[in-house]
Design a protein around this motif. Structure first.
Motif, PDB file in Angstrom:
ATOM      1  N   VAL A 167       0.868  -1.177   0.000  1.00  0.00           N
ATOM      2  CA  VAL A 167       0.000   0.000   0.000  1.00  0.00           C
ATOM      3  C   VAL A 167       0.910   1.233   0.000  1.00  0.00           C
ATOM      4  O   VAL A 167       1.658   1.445   0.951  1.00  0.00           O
ATOM      5  CB  VAL A 167      -0.912  -0.007   1.252  1.00  0.00           C
ATOM      6  N   PRO A 168       0.858   2.038  -1.070  1.00  0.00           N
ATOM      7  CA  PRO A 168       1.775   3.178  -1.153  1.00  0.00           C
ATOM      8  C   PRO A 168       1.554   4.239  -0.071  1.00  0.00           C
ATOM      9  O   PRO A 168       2.500   4.828   0.428  1.00  0.00           O
ATOM     10  CB  PRO A 168       1.521   3.775  -2.535  1.00  0.00           C
ATOM     11  N   ASP A 169       0.303   4.492   0.289  1.00  0.00           N
ATOM     12  CA  ASP A 169      -0.037   5.486   1.305  1.00  0.00           C
ATOM     13  C   ASP A 169      -1.171   4.907   2.144  1.00  0.00           C
ATOM     14  O   ASP A 169      -2.329   4.915   1.727  1.00  0.00           O
ATOM     15  CB  ASP A 169      -0.453   6.794   0.629  1.00  0.00           C
ATOM     16  N   LYS A 170      -0.831   4.388   3.330  1.00  0.00           N
ATOM     17  CA  LYS A 170      -1.826   3.685   4.152  1.00  0.00           C
ATOM     18  C   LYS A 170      -3.001   4.575   4.539  1.00  0.00           C
ATOM     19  O   LYS A 170      -4.145   4.112   4.564  1.00  0.00           O
ATOM     20  CB  LYS A 170      -1.168   3.128   5.422  1.00  0.00           C
ATOM     21  N   LEU A 171      -2.752   5.834   4.831  1.00  0.00           N
ATOM     22  CA  LEU A 171      -3.841   6.699   5.268  1.00  0.00           C
ATOM     23  C   LEU A 171      -4.795   7.027   4.119  1.00  0.00           C
ATOM     24  O   LEU A 171      -6.014   6.965   4.287  1.00  0.00           O
ATOM     25  CB  LEU A 171      -3.295   7.960   5.926  1.00  0.00           C
ATOM     26  N   ALA A 172      -4.260   7.360   2.964  1.00  0.00           N
ATOM     27  CA  ALA A 172      -5.123   7.650   1.809  1.00  0.00           C
ATOM     28  C   ALA A 172      -5.900   6.396   1.404  1.00  0.00           C
ATOM     29  O   ALA A 172      -7.105   6.462   1.113  1.00  0.00           O
ATOM     30  CB  ALA A 172      -4.289   8.164   0.640  1.00  0.00           C
TER      31      ALA A 172
END
Length: 146
Positions: free
Chosen positions: A10-15
């Protein structure tokens, strides 16, 4: 037995979490999200601003009981206040205490080396406890789309 799925690379967990939570909310699911307090604070802020046209109703576990009962997404360091949720999303580094009480557990693992290591440890923990694990590799999806 809890259905456990790992989303790797996952490149950006929050997004990614925001999109995942939006999808869960729109399906009518009741979700708990657990992680360290700092991560949850960042997610809380991002959920307020990630989409100009859509809002994911959420609160922290510190909200009054009536708010907790009415809110589809609860952000919590401890799962004690999340017993009425069917889905758990783990953004933290460890195995969340009480995950067995959820119908589904979604583990998100980023590309950062320390997150990959802790994700592998969590995978081993669940496998050692007899869970059948589902793997969703975002890197293979991206390669297939290219």
């Amino acid at each position: 037995m809890t259905d456990i799925a790992f989303h790797f690379n996952v490149p950006d967990k929050l997004a990614y979490s925001c999109r995942l939570l939006r999808k869960a909310y729109l399906s009518g699911a009741r979700v708990a999200v657990t992680a360290e307090a700092g991560v949850l604070a960042e997610l809380d802020a991002l959920l307020w601003s990630f989409s100009a046209t859509e809002f994911v109703p959420h609160c922290t576990s510190m909200a009054p009981p009536a708010t907790l009962a009415a809110t589809p997404v609860v952000l919590s360091v401890s799962l004690a206040d999340c017993a009425d949720r069917e889905i758990l999303v783990n953004l933290g580094q460890g195995v969340p205490d009480g995950y067995e009480g959820f119908e589904r557990l979604i583990e998100l693992v980023s590309l950062h080396p320390e997150d990959v290591r802790s994700g592998r440890d969590r995978w081993k923990h669940y496998a050692a406890h007899g869970y059948t694990l589902k793997r969703h590799d975002l890197a293979s999806r991206a390669a297939g789309a290219a």
